[in-house]
Scaffold this active site. Sequence first.
Site, PDB file in Angstrom:
ATOM      1  N   GLN A 309      12.445 -37.249  50.967  1.00  0.00           N
ATOM      2  CA  GLN A 309      13.375 -36.363  50.218  1.00  0.00           C
ATOM      3  C   GLN A 309      12.692 -35.388  49.024  1.00  0.00           C
ATOM      4  OE1 GLN A 309      13.376 -39.531  50.727  1.00  0.00           O
ATOM      5  NE2 GLN A 309      15.664 -40.342  50.545  1.00  0.00           N
ATOM      6  N   GLN A 331      12.866 -32.376  54.454  1.00  0.00           N
ATOM      7  CA  GLN A 331      14.007 -33.458  54.036  1.00  0.00           C
ATOM      8  C   GLN A 331      14.746 -33.107  52.972  1.00  0.00           C
ATOM      9  OE1 GLN A 331      13.086 -37.440  54.812  1.00  0.00           O
ATOM     10  NE2 GLN A 331      15.121 -38.250  54.204  1.00  0.00           N
ATOM     11  N   ASP A 332      16.151 -32.878  52.921  1.00  0.00           N
ATOM     12  CA  ASP A 332      16.951 -32.608  51.709  1.00  0.00           C
ATOM     13  C   ASP A 332      16.728 -31.369  51.150  1.00  0.00           C
ATOM     14  OD1 ASP A 332      17.802 -35.195  52.767  1.00  0.00           O
ATOM     15  OD2 ASP A 332      17.434 -36.086  50.835  1.00  0.00           O
ATOM     16  N   ASP A 353      18.530 -33.913  57.436  1.00  0.00           N
ATOM     17  CA  ASP A 353      19.728 -33.849  56.129  1.00  0.00           C
ATOM     18  C   ASP A 353      19.588 -32.687  55.202  1.00  0.00           C
ATOM     19  OD1 ASP A 353      20.062 -36.283  57.433  1.00  0.00           O
ATOM     20  OD2 ASP A 353      19.472 -37.693  55.847  1.00  0.00           O
ATOM     21  N   ARG A 421      25.267 -35.924  60.397  1.00  0.00           N
ATOM     22  CA  ARG A 421      25.626 -37.482  60.541  1.00  0.00           C
ATOM     23  C   ARG A 421      25.964 -37.915  59.201  1.00  0.00           C
ATOM     24  NH1 ARG A 421      19.523 -40.736  59.428  1.00  0.00           N
ATOM     25  NH2 ARG A 421      18.728 -39.464  57.784  1.00  0.00           N
TER      26      ARG A 421
END
Length: 515
Positions: A309, A331-332, A353, A421
């Site tokens: 993240q 990520q993120d 994500d 998700r």
Amino acid sequence: MATVFNFVILIITSFSSFLLSTAVSKTASGDVNLWCNQTPYPEPCKYFMTNNQRRNTFVPKHKSDFKKLAVELALERTLRAESNTKTLGSKCRNKREKAAWADCLKLYEDTIQQLNKTIDPNTKCTDFDRQTWLSTALTNVETCRTGFVELRVSDFVLPLVTNNNVSQLICNTLALGNNDTTHERHNYYKDGFPRWSGSVRPNVVVAQDGSGNYRTIKAALDAAARRSGSSRFVIIVRKGIYRENLEIGKSLRNIMIVGDGLKNTIITGSRSVGGGSTTFNSATVAVTGDGFIARGITFRNTAGPSNHQAVALRSSADLSVFHRCSFEGYQDTLYVHSQRQFYKECYIFGTVDFIFGNAAVVLQNCMIYARRPMSNQKNTITAQGRTDPNQNTGISIHNSRVMASADLVPVLGSFQSFLGRPWKQYSRTVFMQTYLGSLVDPAGWLEWDRNFALNTLYYGEYRNFGPGSGTGQRVRWRGYRVITSATEAGRFTVANFIAGTSWLPATSVPFTVGI
């Protein structure tokens, strides 16, 4: 300033506590049960409403009276939680516990402000505003927990920080609200927004070559903090790569930052969970000041996929707008944490994500690029974080394009990519009238953890097109639906989902009102 703020909060809290105590302490238990039984968590409601020192015979006769008492109760418990959290700093055993603890202090402080706004008689607001602020308050408490979990230090300090019933009491206030508030169109936000016609007149100019007022954006924000009042403050940032981690706090309202274009003005950092930060604190730029506007800027996090993240931008700013900006990470990447947000003609790059959070947010006419992830990873474009069915939050992606970035195209067959998700129990995301490239897996959506949230989430697709838009092989979860009704899709438009017609026109950022 902090001392004055704390004193005001103390006065408000004491008065609220007095009202709460005198209102319900002497109420017959049956009457308390009647009201509290209408909430999702009746037991803490009954306990805290009846266990007060002061006594009176007043019984709330209307739902609105009881809701105000419920918010005051949540505020009282949050103040106690904040006070308790402050004392726990010395108990942190390592840097990771300290990092998660520091986030919780900020988040509890913001929760107090959100709850105060909700019941302040001097705050001009709608029911939609109140539900937004209560949603943010609950998101803050959940974010506090998340920091300890993701840094794997949830065994010691976390129970001491969160064992206070605050989440349950805020959930109760949300359940008492009116969620059918999308019809409200009061133009409460017209003041303080600039017009885009012609050139923007800056208050200060940032230029690395010394030709402006300041060489760093941080210095310009410090100047904005010294201004009197909270009128619009415009910062022009000339071309260059600015290696800065910026926090535009609650006191910095109505800040506008205008770059020389997303290819020219770049703000970059490299904080990450792998490097010891929480996701919340990993952001290159974090914004919580209401009314924030950015245009023509790239927000970048260079930590790379191996550090997990790593946020490029986090926004918790109510009524915030990002126009022709780019968000780059893995990520993120883009943390739409809370409040109401709008993104227009933006570029978002990432892997896992990479658009996530629990704001009420609409992304319109945006270019969304999945990058090449690490081996054995799957790309997931969204991970929406609604934890309560009464939060008015979700991610709406409208009239946009979902495609593979240049580094993913040559290996497209080696990696799966999904629309999203379910990060939390009531995750809510829709893609509407959007081009879905061939990278999108036929199933469309991915499980988070086996059957978690598959019945309680809300995932919708409405009239999308492109090679990845076919719904014949989509997941068969109870919470997933192919939206066929324009009325249902209309709930997630600028007009209805973020009440955009009441505040976006004054920014002069172009937007489509409905479908």
